[in-house]
Design a protein around this motif. Structure first.
Motif, PDB file in Angstrom:
ATOM      1  N   ARG A 164       0.983  -1.144  -0.572  1.00  0.00           N
ATOM      2  CA  ARG A 164       0.116   0.256  -0.239  1.00  0.00           C
ATOM      3  C   ARG A 164       0.828   1.815  -0.095  1.00  0.00           C
ATOM      4  NH1 ARG A 164      -5.455  -0.299   1.081  1.00  0.00           N
ATOM      5  NH2 ARG A 164      -5.303   1.167   2.406  1.00  0.00           N
ATOM      6  N   PHE A 197      -2.020   4.164  -1.115  1.00  0.00           N
ATOM      7  CA  PHE A 197      -2.909   4.322  -0.360  1.00  0.00           C
ATOM      8  C   PHE A 197      -2.105   4.609   0.667  1.00  0.00           C
ATOM      9  CE2 PHE A 197      -4.499   0.899  -3.583  1.00  0.00           C
ATOM     10  CZ  PHE A 197      -4.635   1.476  -4.665  1.00  0.00           C
ATOM     11  N   PRO A 199       0.850  11.400  -4.808  1.00  0.00           N
ATOM     12  CA  PRO A 199      -1.164  10.250  -4.816  1.00  0.00           C
ATOM     13  C   PRO A 199      -0.880   9.381  -5.449  1.00  0.00           C
ATOM     14  CG  PRO A 199      -1.703  12.722  -5.858  1.00  0.00           C
ATOM     15  CD  PRO A 199       0.291  12.919  -5.399  1.00  0.00           C
ATOM     16  N   PRO A 200      -2.085   8.116  -5.593  1.00  0.00           N
ATOM     17  CA  PRO A 200      -2.074   6.530  -6.025  1.00  0.00           C
ATOM     18  C   PRO A 200      -2.362   7.765  -8.142  1.00  0.00           C
ATOM     19  CG  PRO A 200      -3.848   7.163  -4.270  1.00  0.00           C
ATOM     20  CD  PRO A 200      -2.817   8.305  -4.645  1.00  0.00           C
ATOM     21  N   GLU A 201      -3.233   8.358  -8.099  1.00  0.00           N
ATOM     22  CA  GLU A 201      -3.466   8.588  -9.297  1.00  0.00           C
ATOM     23  C   GLU A 201      -2.633   9.216  -9.658  1.00  0.00           C
ATOM     24  OE1 GLU A 201      -4.794  10.195  -6.487  1.00  0.00           O
ATOM     25  OE2 GLU A 201      -5.440  12.371  -7.026  1.00  0.00           O
ATOM     26  N   VAL A 211       1.763   2.880 -11.445  1.00  0.00           N
ATOM     27  CA  VAL A 211       1.241   1.385 -10.174  1.00  0.00           C
ATOM     28  C   VAL A 211       0.313   1.380 -10.310  1.00  0.00           C
ATOM     29  CG1 VAL A 211       2.130   0.567  -8.319  1.00  0.00           C
ATOM     30  CG2 VAL A 211       4.050   2.643  -9.147  1.00  0.00           C
ATOM     31  N   HIS A 212       0.211   0.822 -10.674  1.00  0.00           N
ATOM     32  CA  HIS A 212      -1.534  -0.014 -10.520  1.00  0.00           C
ATOM     33  C   HIS A 212      -1.914  -1.502  -9.684  1.00  0.00           C
ATOM     34  CE1 HIS A 212      -2.978   2.826 -13.047  1.00  0.00           C
ATOM     35  NE2 HIS A 212      -2.386   2.398 -14.290  1.00  0.00           N
ATOM     36  N   THR A 213      -2.812  -1.177  -9.304  1.00  0.00           N
ATOM     37  CA  THR A 213      -2.667  -3.215  -8.071  1.00  0.00           C
ATOM     38  C   THR A 213      -3.847  -3.776  -8.458  1.00  0.00           C
ATOM     39  OG1 THR A 213      -2.600  -1.180  -6.380  1.00  0.00           O
ATOM     40  CG2 THR A 213      -3.402  -2.946  -6.028  1.00  0.00           C
ATOM     41  N   ARG A 226      -8.969   5.421  -7.865  1.00  0.00           N
ATOM     42  CA  ARG A 226      -7.653   6.127  -7.765  1.00  0.00           C
ATOM     43  C   ARG A 226      -6.427   5.905  -7.992  1.00  0.00           C
ATOM     44  NH1 ARG A 226      -7.886   9.277  -3.420  1.00  0.00           N
ATOM     45  NH2 ARG A 226      -5.609  10.463  -3.975  1.00  0.00           N
ATOM     46  N   ASP A 227      -6.121   4.635  -8.028  1.00  0.00           N
ATOM     47  CA  ASP A 227      -5.105   3.931  -8.309  1.00  0.00           C
ATOM     48  C   ASP A 227      -4.478   3.875  -9.838  1.00  0.00           C
ATOM     49  OD1 ASP A 227      -2.907   1.437  -7.428  1.00  0.00           O
ATOM     50  OD2 ASP A 227      -4.290   0.492  -9.297  1.00  0.00           O
TER      51      ASP A 227
END
Lengths: 361, 257
Positions: free
Chosen positions: A47, A52, A71-73, A77-79, B160-161
């Motif tokens: 995370r 996150f 920030p994640p956006e 990097v994707h999860t 968001r990701d």
């Protein structure tokens, strides 16, 4: 330079330290696995990489740029989530198109790329379905297609196969390996399943209590565990507690109570008089009615206490002098024979001294 | 078998106790008799009387305006309250939001009256709206919260990701998924507002009247069949609303218990 670099990251929740001064470098194109029991901090670390959560101390670098507070956006990097996290109110095609929409890609191009992505994961023609109309394996594929459509630098996978049944899990493991080779994107995979970690990864980081306790290729981690925890957590391992009596180079003599002196090898510096464990994997233990020990072999005698028939192999639990139990594994390779031994049989055990590792407590 | 029969009988008595009074009201609203409690043949006369009763229509209009304003405002604030209690996880926050549900109406009515008088707010339509907003927020918050509790938190993280800003994540994921709960909460607030008597009674002041207040004034004189007619209409509209809620958010009504 490593693609992803974690420098002394620490994350606390109240008094609980979930991640403790973890430093890690992951190369471009690598399939890296964080392996550990639940609560070891592997998901928290993931995370932190996804964005996150932010570390209390330490930095995270991607391609040499500090992304600790990004920030994640805005991270490439994707999860893949354990629950897949497919948007239930959007069709499969809209789910897969989501990253492109966010990046304001032109509508025409989105349509072409989504169709292409769905073909790649064998879901062509399923674009108009809703996620809840798909099977577990299909949902998994949609999640993968969605996460890879805008070619992130790193893909994070949080126990993505945990919800699937065994057969499907094995099939998806093979698909993941093929996929990772095909796209060449760095995978960081989190799992508590050691078999999965060994099968999939280029490198494994074994985590325990917030730290990475061992880092290496799957075979190195399996064959040469550096701590008792790693030996015990990955695969099964016979552990005999003892004290170092003599040392000549990498060869040790260990005094194990009830069994006398046993030879072992060490891969880290050892002091005479030090206490530790002798670790030997069940498949390295030779078991037979009678063994004439070869030079350099440790030789013991015992009685079959219990057996576990697994089809391809049988695990024998052998009672040694002093009541200690040792596991030995024997492939059921002989034709026409069901079992080699019965409970109560007297057997000889032997293993090469190099197969018995001395580990610090 | 005997136990099953006893169970059905008990259920029948219980439901009869709940619904027979309502059925009687509906029945007598179609009765040709001038007394609200006697049957003298079928007629729609009382509904015609109702349509020409300017005071009653005005009261109904007030009720609808108040309920619309109160439910709309409460829907916004109640949804925000539900989101806040989820996000900040403070223990006292849900208690503060939901306390009005368990506070006696009479206490809320009196305290709001004192509050308005202290602040020099003129009693009337606006004060009733404010009062209704204050007790409707809790109803919306509880319905939206139950919807929110059933939502996978990784959905918003996934958005968001994959490149969505916090605002886009809310707009594209959270809001559409909460929509049935928000709608149900709004409808519930509407029904609570439109038939509220006690709080309205205290906060309406002298000149303003709503449907429940008007009905009460009428039956102080006598139970005329017109009261039955207006009650039947009120009941029917409430029923439609409750059915819509249970359709939109089946778990919302269970959470009310």
């Amino acid at each position: 330079m490593a693609l992803l670099e974690i420098r002394k990251a620490t994350r606390r929740f109240g008094h609980f330290v979930a991640v403790r001064e973890v430093s890690l470098e992951i190369e471009a194109g690598e399939f890296f696995t964080l392996l550990g029991p639940s609560g070891c901090g592997k998901t928290t670390l993931l995370r932190l990489i996804a964005g996150f959560d932010t570390p209390d101390e330490g930095r995270i670098l991607l391609d040499g740029c500090d992304i600790t507070l990004t920030p994640p956006e805005r991270r490439p990097v994707h999860t893949i989530f354990q629950s897949y996290a497919l948007f239930p109110h959007m069709t499969v095609a809209d789910n897969v198109a989501f990253p492109l929409r966010m990046a304001r890609v032109a509508h025409g191009e989105i349509r072409v790329r989504v169709a292409q992505a769905l073909r790649e994961v064998q879901l062509a023609g399923m674009g108009e379905r809703l996620p809840q109309e798909l099977s577990g394996g299909q949902k998994q594929r949609v999640a993968i297609a969605r996460a890879l459509i805008d070619r992130p630098r790193v893909l994070l996978l949080d126990e993505p196969l945990a919800a699937l049944d065994l057969k499907l899990r094995e099939q998806m493991q093979l698909e993941l390996i093929t996929l990772q080779r095909l796209v060449g994107i760095t995978f960081v995979y989190v799992t508590h399943d050691q078999g999965e970690a060994l099968a999939l990864s280029h490198r494994i980081g074994v985590m325990n209590a917030g730290r990475i306790v061992q880092l290496g290729a799957p075979d190195a981690v399996y064959e040469f565990p550096q701590t008792r925890f790693v030996a015990d957590f990955i695969g099964t391992c016979n552990l005999l507690e003892g004290t170092v009596r003599r040392q000549t180079g990498a060869r040790l003599t260990l005094e194990v109570s009830g069994l006398g002196e046993l030879a072992a090898s060490a891969r880290t510096p050892v002091q005479v008089g030090e206490r530790g464990v002798l670790a030997v994997r069940p498949e390295k233990v030779r078991i037979a009615a009678q063994i004439v020990p070869a030079p350099g072999e440790v030789h013991l005698q015992g009685v079959i206490h219990d057996q576990l028939y697994l089809g391809d192999v049988t695990v024998y639990k052998v009672e040694l002098a002093g009541g200690r139990l040792l596991e030995a594994l024997l492939p059921n390779s002989a034709a026409g024979v069901v079992k080699f031994f019965e409970v109560g049989d007297h057997v000889d055990l032997a293993w090469r001294a190099e197969a018995a590792l001395f580990l610090h407590d | 078998m005997a136990r099953r029969a006893a169970l059905y009988a008990a259920a029948l008595v219980a439901y009869a106790f709940l619904y027979v009074p309502l059925v009687i009201v509906v029945l007598f609203s179609f009765s040709a008799s001038h007394l609200g409690t006697r049957w003298a043949g079928f007629t729609l006369h009382w509904y015609r009387v109702l349509l020409h009763d300017a005071a009653m229509l005005h009261a109904a209009w007030n009720s609808v305006i108040i309920a619309l304003a109160a439910s709309l405002a409460a829907t916004v604030f109640g949804t925000l309250a539900a989101l806040a209690t989820r996000k900040y996880r403070l223990r006292f926050l849900p208690v503060l939001v939901l306390a009005p549900l368990s506070t006696p109406d009479i206490l809320q009515g009196v305290s709001l009256l004192v509050f308005f008088v202290l602040l020099n707010v003129t009693l009337g339509l606006k004060s009733v709206m404010l009062a209704h907003i204050s007790f409707c927020i809790a109803y919306v918050a509880i319905v939206v919260s139950s919807r929110l509790a059933g939502m996978d938190p990784s959905l918003v993280e996934a958005a968001r990701d994959l490149g969505a800003s916090p605002w886009k994540g809310f707009w594209l994921i959270t809001l559409p998924l909460l929509a049935p709960g928000i709608m149900a909460g709004g409808l519930l607030a509407f029904t609570m507002s439109i038939d509220d008597f006690v709080i309205t009674f205290f906060t309406a002041g002298a000149g303003t009247t709503t449907l429940p207040l008007r009905i009460y004034t009428m039956i102080k004189v006598a139970v005329t069949p017109e009261v039955n007619a207006v009650s039947t209409l009120l009941m029917a509209s409430t029923l439609v609303l409750v059915l819509s809620i249970s359709k939109l958010a089946p778990q919302a009504l269970k959470g009310m218990g």
